[in-house]
Design an enzyme around this catalytic site. Structure first.
Site, PDB file in Angstrom:
ATOM      1  N   ARG A  81       7.752  10.091  -0.093  1.00 32.75           N
ATOM      2  CA  ARG A  81       9.015  10.790  -0.356  1.00 32.75           C
ATOM      3  C   ARG A  81       8.959  11.530  -1.686  1.00 32.75           C
ATOM      4  NH1 ARG A  81      12.273   5.341   0.416  1.00 32.75           N
ATOM      5  NH2 ARG A  81      10.589   5.119   1.907  1.00 32.75           N
TER       6      ARG A  81
ATOM      7  N   LYS B 209      -0.968  -2.269  -2.253  1.00 39.20           N
ATOM      8  CA  LYS B 209      -0.820  -2.837  -0.905  1.00 39.20           C
ATOM      9  C   LYS B 209      -1.749  -4.037  -0.730  1.00 39.20           C
ATOM     10  CE  LYS B 209       0.240   1.446   1.616  1.00 39.20           C
ATOM     11  NZ  LYS B 209       1.536   1.049   2.179  1.00 39.20           N
TER      12      LYS B 209
HETATM   13  N1  BES Z   1       2.218   5.242   3.917  1.00 35.66           N
HETATM   14  C1  BES Z   1       3.169   4.211   3.809  1.00 35.66           C
HETATM   15  C2  BES Z   1       3.894   3.935   5.123  1.00 35.66           C
HETATM   16  C3  BES Z   1       3.106   3.257   6.206  1.00 35.66           C
HETATM   17  C4  BES Z   1       2.921   1.889   6.170  1.00 35.66           C
HETATM   18  C5  BES Z   1       2.632   3.972   7.260  1.00 35.66           C
HETATM   19  C6  BES Z   1       2.233   1.270   7.189  1.00 35.66           C
HETATM   20  C7  BES Z   1       1.965   3.348   8.291  1.00 35.66           C
HETATM   21  C8  BES Z   1       1.755   1.985   8.251  1.00 35.66           C
HETATM   22  C9  BES Z   1       4.245   4.553   2.773  1.00 35.66           C
HETATM   23  O1  BES Z   1       3.810   5.293   1.694  1.00 35.66           O
HETATM   24  C10 BES Z   1       4.778   3.257   2.257  1.00 35.66           C
HETATM   25  O2  BES Z   1       4.028   2.500   1.716  1.00 35.66           O
HETATM   26  N2  BES Z   1       6.080   3.021   2.472  1.00 35.66           N
HETATM   27  C11 BES Z   1       6.710   1.824   2.037  1.00 35.66           C
HETATM   28  C12 BES Z   1       8.058   2.190   1.474  1.00 35.66           C
HETATM   29  C13 BES Z   1       8.756   1.068   0.772  1.00 35.66           C
HETATM   30  C14 BES Z   1       7.973   0.623  -0.436  1.00 35.66           C
HETATM   31  C15 BES Z   1      10.144   1.539   0.379  1.00 35.66           C
HETATM   32  C16 BES Z   1       6.856   0.897   3.251  1.00 35.66           C
HETATM   33  O3  BES Z   1       7.122   1.366   4.362  1.00 35.66           O
HETATM   34  O4  BES Z   1       6.673  -0.309   3.079  1.00 35.66           O
HETATM   35 ZN    ZN Z   2       2.925   4.091   0.190  1.00 33.23          ZN
END
Ligand code: BES
Ligand code: ZN
Ligand code: ZN
Length: 485
Positions: free
Chosen positions: A336, A262
């Site tokens: 997931r 990230k």
């Molecule tokens: N934990 C994150 C989701 C998240 C992001 C929660 C920002 C709260 C604030 C999750 O694991 C994630 O990174 N999801 C990705 C999925 C994508 C790569 C398909 C997302 O939402 O960008």
């Molecule tokens: Zn994530």
């Protein structure tokens, strides 16, 4: 903080602060003998969230605080929650050590619900995390008493339990990731299990998970030096239960994204990626004390998601315990992956009548619904409706989102059965996440609650909000479960 309950008929004991509620056009009622200056009551209109603090001119209370509830009775419970939270915060600021709520409500269901909302608000409004501050002083406010009828008191006792469970979840959320590792989630769960003879716990470590063939869950912890666990809490009522419910909470104690790392801005917020797990643990703390006639299982897969030489790489294919293969195209879509094995385990081994998962799953749900709503999707319209209703009762609002065939198709793999990230151009990230999870629940009626927006960052609701976790899910789940009896 200690809450005691006193009969409305009993006279007011000496207190630093007397708290009364008033409505628009209806003056706040004071107990006999307590007097305040005329200008103080004249300048209080009873508007929602209005506060008026004044010295008492006679009687056993030093000061009197009037709180406005407005005049919209449909809003009563949420107003009571907020009013009580405003009151305890104000009480804390004035330096009061004791405060007394003087309530003059009729008996019956309304009084019980009002009493519950009142003490939920008081308990949640007093939440603070001081464990990491050398200079934090203990709270001024030590004792609250609530004067009211028997029904109101019954509700108030429940509210104290449920508000306390919300604070427990928030403490787990707010604790930084170096102090809230998967192993710490396990010890918190064990502590909760020890708190009730109706609770039991099983912990699956990585070795056990390998035997269970949970290749999807295990692929997430590969890059971390902290091992993953699958926590399984069980609440069994004394009487044989009619229904069995399973709660599943994402317990990612830190989500760096893994190899699909990230950006650094706001990465610190990813300590909150265990908020679904915190909600499940909080709910169990409450269930042990409320003792509903429902069997409840709680699963919390807990792991870190870190980059490392051993970490899962984009493109790797992993196999979940139901045999489905998954192409990990983005290691940041890890929630997931840990939920997949937990849900499949529940379907196979627990066989619940209904299953609810809570997860900070997608950034997309924050875009769609913001911080005041939880997104809900699943395979059972009734169950979604029930959760929407519990959202209205508790103020933890839930909004339905669809899962369409287009989303299901977008999660099909190229060389594996599934992909963990939708095909480019699909968008609808939250629905795509739901469509992925659906592959692991079999025929069990199931709802996925995406709490990525509602778990933290809510604007101030008086009893929660600001730059801390909300404990969202605890009150919602408890309300839902109690309605299953
Ligand atoms: N934990 C994150 C989701 C998240 C992001 C929660 C920002 C709260 C604030 C999750 O694991 C994630 O990174 N999801 C990705 C999925 C994508 C790569 C398909 C997302 O939402 O960008
Ligand atoms: Zn994530
Ligand atoms: Zn995550």
């Amino acid at each position: 903080m200690k809450i005691t309950r006193k009969k409305l008929s009993s006279s007011l004991s000496p207190t630093d602060l007397l708290i009364v509620f008033g409505r628009e056009g209806k003056k706040a009622k004071l107990p006999a003998g307590v007097e305040i200056p005329d200008h103080a009551s004249a300048s209080f209109s009873g508007e929602a969230r209005e506060t008026r603090l004044t010295d008492a001119t006679s009687g056993p209370a030093k000061r009197v605080l009037m709180i406005g509830l407005g005049n919209d009775r449909e809003q009563d419970l949420e107003r009571a929650r907020r009013g009580a939270a405003i009151a305890v915060k104000k009480a804390e600021k004035t330096g009061a050590a004791s405060a007394t709520f003087w309530m003059g409500l009729p008996t019956g269901k309304n009084a019980a619900e009002f009493g519950q909302a009142l003490s939920e608000g008081a308990v949640m409004g007093s939440y603070r995390l001081s464990a990491f501050q050398n200079e934090s002083k203990p709270a001024n406010l030590k004792r609250i008493s609530i004067h009211g009828g028997a029904d109101l008191h019954k509700g108030a006792r429940r509210g104290e339990i449920i508000g306390g469970a919300n604070c427990l979840a928030r403490r787990l959320q707010d604790t930084p990731a170096n102090h809230m590792r998967p192993r710490d989630m396990v010890s918190e769960a064990r502590k909760i299990a020890r708190g009730g003879s109706n609770l039991s716990i099983k912990i699956h470590d990585e070795k056990a998970m390998r035997e269970l063939k949970m290749g999807s869950l295990l692929s997430v912890s590969r890059g971390s030096s902290e091992p993953a666990y699958l926590i399984h809490l069980i609440y069994k009522p004394a009487k044989k239960a009619r229904r069995k419910v399973c709660l599943v909470g994402k317990g990612l104690t830190f989500d760096s994204g893994g190899i699909s790392i990230k950006p650094s801005a706001k990465m610190d917020e990813m300590k909150y990626d265990m908020s679904g797990g915190a909600a499940v643990l909080g709910a169990f703390a409450a269930l042990a004390k409320l003792e509903p006639d429902v069997e409840v299982h709680g699963l919390v897969p807990t792991s870190e998601n870190m980059p490392d030489g051993k970490a899962t790489k984009p493109g790797d294919v992993v196999t979940a315990c139901n045999g489905k293969t998954i192409e990990v195209l983005n290691t940041d879509a890890e929630g997931r992956l840990i939920l997949a094995d937990a849900l499949a385990y529940a379907e196979k081994k627990i066989k619940p009548d209904a299953m609810i998962d809570l997860a900070t799953l997608t950034g997309a749900v924050v875009v769609a619904l913001g911080h005041e709503l939880t997104g809900a999707m699943g395979n059972d319209k009734n169950l979604i409706e029930e959760l929407v209703t519990s959202g209205e009762t508790t103020g933890e609002l839930v909004w339905p989102l669809p899962i369409l065939d287009a989303h299901r198709k977008a999660m099909k793999g190229t060389i594996g059965d599934l992909r963990n990230m939708s095909t480019p151009g699909t968008n609808a990230g939250s629905s795509a996440g739901g469509a992925f999870l659906e592959n692991f629940v079999g025929d069990v009626p199931w709802v996925h609650l995406d709490i990525a927006g509602s778990a933290w960052g809510a604007t101030d609701r008086d009893y929660q909000g600001g730059n801390v976790g909300t404990g969202v899910g605890v009150r919602l789940l408890v309300d839902y479960i109690e309605k299953q009896e």
